[in-house]
Structure formats: C-alpha cells, structure tokens
Design a protein around this motif. Structure first.
Motif, mmCIF file in Angstrom:
data_model
loop_
_atom_site.group_PDB
_atom_site.id
_atom_site.type_symbol
_atom_site.label_atom_id
_atom_site.label_comp_id
_atom_site.label_asym_id
_atom_site.label_seq_id
_atom_site.Cartn_x
_atom_site.Cartn_y
_atom_site.Cartn_z
ATOM 1 N N TYR A 253 0.825 -1.225 -0.028
ATOM 2 C CA TYR A 253 0.049 0.070 0.112
ATOM 3 C C TYR A 253 0.938 1.230 0.137
ATOM 4 N N LYS A 254 1.937 1.104 0.734
ATOM 5 C CA LYS A 254 2.785 2.331 0.942
ATOM 6 C C LYS A 254 4.118 1.661 1.400
ATOM 7 N N ARG A 255 5.112 2.531 1.025
ATOM 8 C CA ARG A 255 6.478 2.335 1.837
ATOM 9 C C ARG A 255 7.051 3.800 2.056
ATOM 10 N N ILE A 256 7.432 3.844 3.353
ATOM 11 C CA ILE A 256 7.905 5.247 3.988
ATOM 12 C C ILE A 256 9.302 4.729 4.624
ATOM 13 N N GLN A 257 10.081 5.856 4.800
ATOM 14 C CA GLN A 257 11.300 5.799 5.836
ATOM 15 C C GLN A 257 10.873 5.998 7.014
ATOM 16 N N SER A 258 11.393 5.601 8.036
ATOM 17 C CA SER A 258 11.086 5.623 9.507
ATOM 18 C C SER A 258 11.489 6.973 9.595
ATOM 19 N N PRO A 259 10.472 7.724 10.477
ATOM 20 C CA PRO A 259 10.724 9.210 11.083
ATOM 21 C C PRO A 259 11.928 8.949 11.800
ATOM 22 N N LEU A 260 12.283 7.762 12.357
ATOM 23 C CA LEU A 260 13.408 7.816 13.566
ATOM 24 C C LEU A 260 14.786 7.486 12.708
ATOM 25 N N ARG A 261 15.816 8.025 13.117
ATOM 26 C CA ARG A 261 17.099 7.931 12.433
ATOM 27 C C ARG A 261 17.837 6.594 12.751
ATOM 28 N N TYR A 262 17.391 5.829 13.840
ATOM 29 C CA TYR A 262 18.069 4.436 13.959
ATOM 30 C C TYR A 262 17.278 3.452 13.986
ATOM 31 N N GLN A 263 17.726 2.214 13.978
ATOM 32 C CA GLN A 263 17.271 0.744 13.703
ATOM 33 C C GLN A 263 15.868 0.647 14.360
ATOM 34 N N THR A 264 14.854 0.241 13.859
ATOM 35 C CA THR A 264 13.550 0.043 14.214
ATOM 36 C C THR A 264 13.455 -1.261 15.118
ATOM 37 N N ARG A 265 12.814 -1.152 16.266
ATOM 38 C CA ARG A 265 12.836 -2.292 17.099
ATOM 39 C C ARG A 265 11.386 -2.579 17.228
ATOM 40 N N CYS A 266 10.252 -1.833 17.149
ATOM 41 C CA CYS A 266 8.946 -2.504 17.311
ATOM 42 C C CYS A 266 8.004 -1.234 16.734
ATOM 43 N N VAL A 267 6.550 -1.901 16.244
ATOM 44 C CA VAL A 267 5.838 -1.108 15.592
ATOM 45 C C VAL A 267 4.491 -1.374 16.310
ATOM 46 N N ALA A 268 3.596 -0.742 16.171
ATOM 47 C CA ALA A 268 2.090 -0.861 16.829
ATOM 48 C C ALA A 268 1.163 -0.063 16.037
ATOM 49 N N ALA A 269 0.124 -0.765 15.641
ATOM 50 C CA ALA A 269 -0.871 -0.091 14.597
ATOM 51 C C ALA A 269 -1.866 0.612 15.531
ATOM 52 N N PHE A 270 -2.506 1.776 15.178
ATOM 53 C CA PHE A 270 -3.413 2.701 15.949
ATOM 54 C C PHE A 270 -4.704 1.816 15.889
ATOM 55 N N PRO A 271 -5.300 1.827 17.096
ATOM 56 C CA PRO A 271 -6.579 0.934 17.184
ATOM 57 C C PRO A 271 -7.426 1.233 16.084
ATOM 58 N N ASP A 272 -7.485 2.506 15.657
ATOM 59 C CA ASP A 272 -8.379 2.984 14.219
ATOM 60 C C ASP A 272 -7.865 2.596 13.059
ATOM 61 N N GLN A 273 -6.810 2.042 12.961
ATOM 62 C CA GLN A 273 -6.085 1.728 11.797
ATOM 63 C C GLN A 273 -5.494 2.866 10.905
ATOM 64 N N GLN A 274 -5.493 4.083 11.669
ATOM 65 C CA GLN A 274 -5.198 5.407 10.726
ATOM 66 C C GLN A 274 -3.812 5.760 10.737
ATOM 67 N N GLY A 275 -2.860 4.819 11.290
ATOM 68 C CA GLY A 275 -1.623 5.043 11.306
ATOM 69 C C GLY A 275 -1.020 4.097 12.300
ATOM 70 N N PHE A 276 0.303 4.594 12.657
ATOM 71 C CA PHE A 276 1.128 3.267 13.751
ATOM 72 C C PHE A 276 2.240 4.154 14.619
ATOM 73 N N LEU A 277 2.625 3.381 15.507
ATOM 74 C CA LEU A 277 3.828 3.864 16.127
ATOM 75 C C LEU A 277 5.011 3.225 15.980
ATOM 76 N N VAL A 278 6.163 3.743 16.022
ATOM 77 C CA VAL A 278 7.239 2.862 15.567
ATOM 78 C C VAL A 278 8.407 3.377 16.610
ATOM 79 N N GLY A 279 9.042 2.285 17.189
ATOM 80 C CA GLY A 279 10.214 2.558 18.214
ATOM 81 C C GLY A 279 11.595 2.148 17.600
ATOM 82 N N SER A 280 12.525 2.933 18.404
ATOM 83 C CA SER A 280 14.000 2.500 17.792
ATOM 84 C C SER A 280 14.690 1.992 19.019
#
Length: 252
Positions: free
Chosen positions: A92-119
């Motif tokens: 559907y879409k490919r984006i670069q993480s807004p965080l500058r370092y390696q991705t460790r975890c992601v979590a979809a919003f409950p309303d499916q409108q976005g997600f969290l990403v942790g580094s």
C-alpha cells in the motif's frame, strides 16, 4: 502449531530460509503471517504445507503489527512497509522511518489510521497514514536515564482507552496518550531490561518480561543475576485513561 484441545503434538506450519522474527495470527483471513530475516513475508493456511502467498520485503524483517486491514512491517535500513490486507499481495505504501536509527517495534493505531514506531535510540514516532493528518505526526524521547540511551523494545495500545505503553532496555515501562502528547505514568525501573510486553484483551492486565536482552553484549551478561521473570501489572484508570486536553475544561 500446538493444538491444545486435542492434546496433540506440536506440528510445523511455517518455514523460512532465515530466522523468523515476527508472527501474527490474522483471524479475519484465517491465516498466519510470518516475517523473516530472509527478506520475505509469508501467509500460511495451517492446513497446508506451502505458503498461500510469499511477499518480498526490501530487507530483513525486524518488526510487524496487524490491526486488520492494516499491517505494517519494519525492516532493516529503516523501511516501513504498509499493507492493506484486503489486497495483501500489493504494498500500500513504503516510507522511511521518521526515526534515525534501527527499528525495534511497531504498533498499529486501534482505528487503523496510523502506527507507532520505536527505535534503539530511545525514541518513538507517531505516524498517520493520511497525508492530511501529517501535521499530527511527531516523535518523542523516552527510556533515557542521564546520558544513557536505551532501546524501545515493545509498544502496545490499551484495548479500551487506546492509550499506549512503551517498554525498554532500561527496565522501565511507561503509559502515554498520543493525542494529548502526555506521559500518563512512569513506572519504577526493574533491575534488568524489559524485552517484551502485552495487554490482555480488556486491558485489566499488563504483562511484561524481565531478563537480560544482550543489548550490552556478552561481556555484560551475568548468568547468576540474569533470571528471567514474567510480571503482571494491574493498571489503574489514572495510569491508562486519557486525561482531558488542555483548554477543554468547562466544555460539554
């Protein structure tokens, strides 16, 4: 797969050419999704030996989250690949993480409108998929102590209040509200890192594991002290319920 009701033996239901980093059962599709370091995402029907579909990823799978129909896969090189599971064979879409370092975890919003990403850099990004909502995107620092920076290892939304928890290699977990950009509660640190965590189905229990996570290498591993424990925390409403936003007082 381990069929508990029949008391049967565990049976293999998925296979990759490299380590399997993430798995997710998708009840709406009756399929298992597996993400691997072999740079593929595979969907499995547990009754068949071959995958239903194999999706090539841009790099090794590091993290995955599913909130049907939204799936987000974080890979090496800071790629975040978004899928609409109603059409899972096409990105559907490919984006670069807004965080500058390696991705460790992601979590979809409950309303499916976005997600969290942790580094690994003790930072979380809040990302909305709709470009009209991009002004609501932001990142924030967490799991830092003095000059020490720790990895964010786990992100989980509360199933009722839709606030979220972060857990990290500093041995702490915190509860946050992304809409008001507030930390609701900071919990006392454990003596060892927290590698993973989860809410139960109604959010009345927050479970987290405490053990050495190898983030400081083998030379800092002390087998005598590195005991693996699982703890259960019973969140109070004040810890996980969103607070009224500033400026809303008196409104009805």
């Amino acid at each position: 797969m381990w069929p508990l009701l029949s008391g049967g033996q565990p049976v293999p239901v998925a296979m990759h050419d490299g380590p399997i980093k993430e798995i997710a059962w998708i009840p709406e599709m009756n399929l298992l999704a597996t993400g691997s370091w072999d740079k593929t995402l595979k969907y499995w029907d547990a009754r068949q030996s071959n995958p239903v579909h194999t999706q090539q990823l841009p790099d090794r799978c590091y993290a995955m989250t599913v909130k049907y129909p939204l799936m987000v896969v974080g890979t090496a090189d800071r790629n975040l690949v978004v899928f609409n599971l109603q059409n899972p064979q096409t990105e559907y879409k490919r984006i670069q993480s807004p965080l500058r370092y390696q991705t460790r975890c992601v979590a979809a919003f409950p309303d499916q409108q976005g997600f969290l990403v942790g580094s690994i850099e003790g930072r979380v990004g809040v990302h909305h998929l709709d470009e009209a909502q991009h002004n609501k995107n932001f990142t924030f620092k967490c799991h830092r102590e003095n000059n020490e920076i720790y990895s964010v290892n786990s992100l989980n939304f509360h199933p009722v209040h839709h606030t979220f928890a972060t857990a990290g290699s500093d041995g702490a977990f915190n509860f946050w509200d992304k809409d008001s950009k507030q930390r609701l509660k900071a919990m006392q640190r454990c003596s060892l890192p927290i590698p993973c965590s989860a809410f139960n189905n109604d959010g009345s229990i927050f479970a987290y594991a405490v053990c050495y996570d190898w983030s400081k290498g083998a030379e800092n591993h002390n087998p005598a002290a590195a005991k693996t424990q699982i703890y259960l925390h019973l969140p109070q409403d004040a810890e996980v319920k969103a607070k009224p936003r500033a400026g809303n007082a008196g409104r009805k």
